[in-house]
Design a protein around this motif. Structure first.
Motif, mmCIF file in Angstrom:
data_model
loop_
_atom_site.group_PDB
_atom_site.id
_atom_site.type_symbol
_atom_site.label_atom_id
_atom_site.label_comp_id
_atom_site.label_asym_id
_atom_site.label_seq_id
_atom_site.Cartn_x
_atom_site.Cartn_y
_atom_site.Cartn_z
ATOM 1 N N LYS A 29 8.654 -0.293 1.251
ATOM 2 C CA LYS A 29 8.338 0.856 0.403
ATOM 3 C C LYS A 29 9.456 0.998 -0.624
ATOM 4 N N LEU A 30 9.078 0.994 -1.898
ATOM 5 C CA LEU A 30 10.049 1.072 -2.985
ATOM 6 C C LEU A 30 9.919 2.385 -3.741
ATOM 7 N N ARG A 31 11.057 2.928 -4.139
ATOM 8 C CA ARG A 31 11.069 4.114 -4.991
ATOM 9 C C ARG A 31 12.018 3.861 -6.159
ATOM 10 N N ALA A 32 11.548 4.149 -7.363
ATOM 11 C CA ALA A 32 12.391 4.099 -8.553
ATOM 12 C C ALA A 32 12.672 5.550 -8.942
ATOM 13 N N VAL A 33 13.894 5.988 -8.744
ATOM 14 C CA VAL A 33 14.239 7.400 -8.866
ATOM 15 C C VAL A 33 14.954 7.670 -10.184
ATOM 16 N N ALA A 129 -2.262 -4.110 0.778
ATOM 17 C CA ALA A 129 -1.687 -2.989 1.511
ATOM 18 C C ALA A 129 -0.994 -2.035 0.557
ATOM 19 N N GLY A 130 -1.042 -0.741 0.889
ATOM 20 C CA GLY A 130 -0.382 0.264 0.072
ATOM 21 C C GLY A 130 -0.154 1.539 0.852
ATOM 22 N N GLN A 131 0.573 2.453 0.240
ATOM 23 C CA GLN A 131 0.992 3.651 0.946
ATOM 24 C C GLN A 131 0.800 4.905 0.092
ATOM 25 N N GLY A 132 -0.408 5.067 -0.436
ATOM 26 C CA GLY A 132 -0.719 6.252 -1.214
ATOM 27 C C GLY A 132 -1.929 6.959 -0.645
ATOM 28 N N THR A 149 1.697 6.706 6.098
ATOM 29 C CA THR A 149 1.501 5.444 6.804
ATOM 30 C C THR A 149 0.932 4.382 5.877
ATOM 31 N N LEU A 150 1.177 3.137 6.216
ATOM 32 C CA LEU A 150 0.669 2.011 5.436
ATOM 33 C C LEU A 150 -0.807 1.800 5.742
ATOM 34 N N HIS A 151 -1.592 1.536 4.696
ATOM 35 C CA HIS A 151 -3.012 1.224 4.850
ATOM 36 C C HIS A 151 -3.303 -0.157 4.264
#
Length: 254
Positions: A29-33, A129-132, A149-151
């Motif tokens: 899981k990546l976040r660009a903050v 796969a994604g997490q939204g 959760t990952l789907h």
């Protein structure tokens, strides 16, 4: 989504519509903050003990990248991202990120050979796969959201002809950017990708063959095929191997 623009083509983020909870230890899981605290959500895949394969548009200058490996503590990416550029110095939507420390998590394997073209023929089944958010809104409109959760969902590899026509006829400026890049398409009725899932791995036979890049319809879910950067492309594949090998020999090329 607030209309499709050239900016949107570079900044498309996706989520899985109609998928099921799943496990991918190598999923990141990546976040660009941004400095003001807002963040962009993306996915990625561990392809070695230190390298993450993802989409280039997940990175933005001025934002700090963070990675959560296998739901572990989030770590800051300190090395510069490595984005593929062609002989004309044009960036493509495929990127490598280096973790500050090695992990003992088993990475996803790259394809064994590029001898067979295309690597994934039309009709093959792929898993994304994604997490939204996991569903669209009223009238199948896209809505923002994030799943804890990952789907995952199984898609079928399809022809990109219709998506190419849509880009050429409706979004010609976007098409100019996408035309020189190497991608393939997938679609399954009742399933889609949407905001929050760019960069996630496209897997077949426990190997990564693609990276989620962009969707065909930015307003409605399940309306068009989605597109994935083709890891089997000779240039991308060689670049991935060279970058990882170079870092193992004494220093990352950044």
């Amino acid at each position: 989504m607030r209309g499709v623009t050239v900016r949107a083509a570079v900044d498309l983020q996706k989520r899985i519509i109609g998928g099921e909870p799943c496990e991918r230890p190598y999923h990141v899981k990546l976040r660009a903050v941004a400095a003001r605290g807002s963040h962009k959500l993306c996915g990625g895949s561990l392809i070695s003990d230190k390298w993450i394969l993802t989409a280039a548009h997940c990175f933005e200058t001025g934002r700090t990248m963070y990675a959560s490996v296998n739901a572990a503590q989030e770590v800051k990416i300190t090395a510069n991202p490595v984005i593929y550029k062609d002989d004309n110095n044009r960036p493509h939507d495929i990127m490598l990120l280096q973790l500050p420390n090695s992990t003992d998590i088993q990475p996803v394997a790259l394809p064994d050979s590029l001898d067979s073209k295309p690597c994934l023929k039309i009709g093959k089944t792929i898993q994304i796969a994604g997490q939204g958010a996991t569903k669209g809104g009223p009238n199948n409109k896209r809505e923002p959201g994030e799943s804890p959760t990952l789907h995952c969902a199984d898609f079928e590899v399809v022809s990109c002809e219709n998506l190419n026509k849509t880009l050429q006829q409706t979004y010609p400026r976007i098409y100019k950017v996408k035309a020189y890049q190497h991608w393939f398409c997938g679609q399954t009725p009742g399933m889609d990708i949407c905001f929050g899932d760019s960069g996630g791995g496209v897997v077949h036979g426990n190997k990564i063959f693609g990276v989620i890049s962009f969707l065909g319809n930015a307003q409605n879910v399940c309306a068009k095929a989605s597109a994935y950067m083709d890891v089997c492309n000779d240039k991308y594949f060689s670049w991935i191997r060279e970058t990882i090998s170079h870092s193992q020999l004494g220093g990352a090329r950044v």
